[in-house]
Write an enzyme that holds these catalytic residues in place. Structure first.
Site, mmCIF file in Angstrom:
data_model
loop_
_atom_site.group_PDB
_atom_site.id
_atom_site.type_symbol
_atom_site.label_atom_id
_atom_site.label_comp_id
_atom_site.label_asym_id
_atom_site.label_seq_id
_atom_site.Cartn_x
_atom_site.Cartn_y
_atom_site.Cartn_z
ATOM 1 N N SER A 12 0.652 -1.538 -0.134
ATOM 2 C CA SER A 12 0.039 -0.502 0.150
ATOM 3 C C SER A 12 1.021 0.856 -0.251
ATOM 4 O O SER A 12 1.245 1.569 1.066
ATOM 5 C CB SER A 12 -0.397 0.044 1.185
ATOM 6 N N HIS A 37 -0.016 -0.945 -4.506
ATOM 7 C CA HIS A 37 -1.333 -0.930 -4.272
ATOM 8 C C HIS A 37 -1.195 0.630 -4.383
ATOM 9 O O HIS A 37 -0.930 1.759 -3.512
ATOM 10 C CB HIS A 37 -1.949 -1.165 -2.933
ATOM 11 N N ASP A 39 -4.501 3.788 -3.502
ATOM 12 C CA ASP A 39 -5.496 4.190 -2.574
ATOM 13 C C ASP A 39 -5.812 5.676 -4.102
ATOM 14 O O ASP A 39 -4.761 6.759 -3.494
ATOM 15 C CB ASP A 39 -5.492 4.162 -1.723
ATOM 16 N N HIS A 70 -6.478 1.395 -7.024
ATOM 17 C CA HIS A 70 -7.998 0.533 -6.305
ATOM 18 C C HIS A 70 -8.658 2.437 -6.497
ATOM 19 O O HIS A 70 -7.963 3.644 -5.395
ATOM 20 C CB HIS A 70 -7.259 0.514 -4.751
ATOM 21 N N GLY A 146 -10.883 4.343 2.801
ATOM 22 C CA GLY A 146 -10.481 5.452 2.957
ATOM 23 C C GLY A 146 -9.387 5.755 4.273
ATOM 24 O O GLY A 146 -8.517 6.908 3.597
ATOM 25 N N PHE A 147 -8.973 4.971 4.685
ATOM 26 C CA PHE A 147 -7.880 5.607 5.624
ATOM 27 C C PHE A 147 -7.325 4.353 6.529
ATOM 28 O O PHE A 147 -7.865 3.043 6.466
ATOM 29 C CB PHE A 147 -8.343 6.022 7.307
ATOM 30 N N GLY A 149 -4.936 2.449 8.976
ATOM 31 C CA GLY A 149 -4.971 2.171 10.270
ATOM 32 C C GLY A 149 -6.189 1.578 11.046
ATOM 33 O O GLY A 149 -6.423 1.721 11.928
ATOM 34 N N ASP A 180 -8.791 -6.397 2.026
ATOM 35 C CA ASP A 180 -7.345 -4.759 2.429
ATOM 36 C C ASP A 180 -7.933 -3.841 2.941
ATOM 37 O O ASP A 180 -9.241 -3.785 3.173
ATOM 38 C CB ASP A 180 -8.094 -4.000 0.396
ATOM 39 N N GLY A 181 -7.320 -3.691 3.973
ATOM 40 C CA GLY A 181 -7.364 -3.257 5.465
ATOM 41 C C GLY A 181 -7.240 -3.755 6.576
ATOM 42 O O GLY A 181 -7.481 -5.133 7.243
ATOM 43 N N GLY A 202 -0.093 -2.582 4.361
ATOM 44 C CA GLY A 202 0.162 -1.181 4.881
ATOM 45 C C GLY A 202 0.737 -1.424 6.511
ATOM 46 O O GLY A 202 1.153 -1.566 6.130
HETATM 47 C C1 DX5 Z 1 -8.085 1.454 2.151
HETATM 48 C C2 DX5 Z 1 -6.241 1.182 2.575
HETATM 49 C C3 DX5 Z 1 -5.885 0.878 3.956
HETATM 50 C C4 DX5 Z 1 -4.366 1.084 3.431
HETATM 51 C C5 DX5 Z 1 -4.232 -0.665 4.305
HETATM 52 O O1 DX5 Z 1 -8.106 0.970 1.073
HETATM 53 O O2 DX5 Z 1 -5.674 0.095 1.244
HETATM 54 O O3 DX5 Z 1 -6.798 -0.446 4.387
HETATM 55 O O4 DX5 Z 1 -3.723 0.981 2.793
HETATM 56 O O5 DX5 Z 1 -3.539 -0.538 5.629
HETATM 57 P P1 DX5 Z 1 -3.302 -0.460 6.991
HETATM 58 O O6 DX5 Z 1 -5.227 -1.045 7.145
HETATM 59 O O7 DX5 Z 1 -2.586 -1.696 7.212
HETATM 60 O O8 DX5 Z 1 -3.141 0.693 7.050
HETATM 61 ZN ZN ZN Z 2 -7.303 -0.136 -1.531
#
Ligand code: DX5
Ligand code: ZN
Length: 225
Positions: A12, A37, A39, A70, A146-147, A149, A180-181, A202
């Site tokens: 990510s 990836h 976003d 994405h 959207g975020f 963490g 994803d997430g 991520g």
């Molecule tokens: C949402 C993003 C997040 C993030 C993944 O579309 O793709 O989910 O980058 O990383 P985490 O959740 O591990 O911080």
């Molecule tokens: Zn994503």
């Protein structure tokens, strides 16, 4: 449920520290990372802004690692041409991002890339039904997008199990299933055992500990092999 196949890693890039971009990309290449990836967020479909077209253009100059685009944007079918989509890319569109999702998927497919349909935590699995022949895979959001963490939405494991049973029953068991997430090492292992094949990495895995990227990639590989 049986382990499908060796999982792929999609790093990510919204979690990447730009100060280290060049050296990290070299590491990702060396370690055989399958996708970067990206976003893309428009502040409308999701409550945040994300990586844009200039960033993507710059990234393509730095590396040939395929991009996992994405698209969390409204009416993506009108904007596909902004991204210089390559046949090696994976493009993911959300079910709810346009009233004409079938047309949007078909349009994305014309770039010769892989195309996934994304479903949010609240999107029922059966919404993929009429689109199965238009897609190469399903991206199951395990957080509300959207975020980075965030914490995994609790029913994600049950939903992954159901999604795989659903695909198997209809003869689509070979489809890619991306998650994803909050794909932590532990969550990745569980989701892999339930049928996930592409893992967005991520802050919960690859970027977890301060600059321990190599170690974290090895650890994630282990969880999904
Ligand atoms: C949402 C993003 C997040 C993030 C993944 O579309 O793709 O989910 O980058 O990383 P985490 O959740 O591990 O911080
Ligand atoms: Zn994503």
């Amino acid at each position: 449920m049986e382990y499908k196949k060796k999982g792929k890693i999609s790093v990510s890039m919204m979690c990447e520290d730009l100060v280290h971009l060049k050296e990290d990309i070299l590491l990702f290449e060396k370690m055989g990372i399958e996708y970067l990836h990206i976003d893309v967020m428009d502040g409308k479909f999701v409550p945040n802004y994300g990586l844009g077209t200039d960033y993507i253009r710059g990234l393509r100059e730095l590396t040939n690692i395929p991009l996992d685009l994405h698209l969390m944007i409204e009416s993506p079918e009108e904007k596909l041409k902004w991204f210089h989509i390559q046949p090696t890319d994976l493009v993911t569109l959300h079910y709810e991002s346009t009233p004409h999702i079938q047309r949007a998927l078909e349009k994305a497919k014309q770039y010769g890339c892989k195309v996934n349909l994304a479903i949010n935590p609240g999107t029922p699995i059966c919404f993929v039904e009429e689109l199965l022949d238009d897609i190469d895979g399903v991206t199951m959001l395990t957080v509300n997008p959207g975020f980075a963490g965030q914490k995994i939405v609790k029913n994600s494991f049950e939903k992954m199990k159901k999604l795989n049973q659903y695909l198997e029953k209809r003869g689509y068991q070979d489809m890619e299933v991306e998650v994803d997430g909050n794909v932590s090492f532990e969550n990745a292992e569980k989701l892999h055992s339930l049928g996930a094949t592409i893992f967005v990495a991520g802050t919960s895995s690859v970027f977890k500990d301060d600059r321990e990227l190599r170690h974290n990639i090895f650890k994630l590989r282990e969880s999904i092999s």
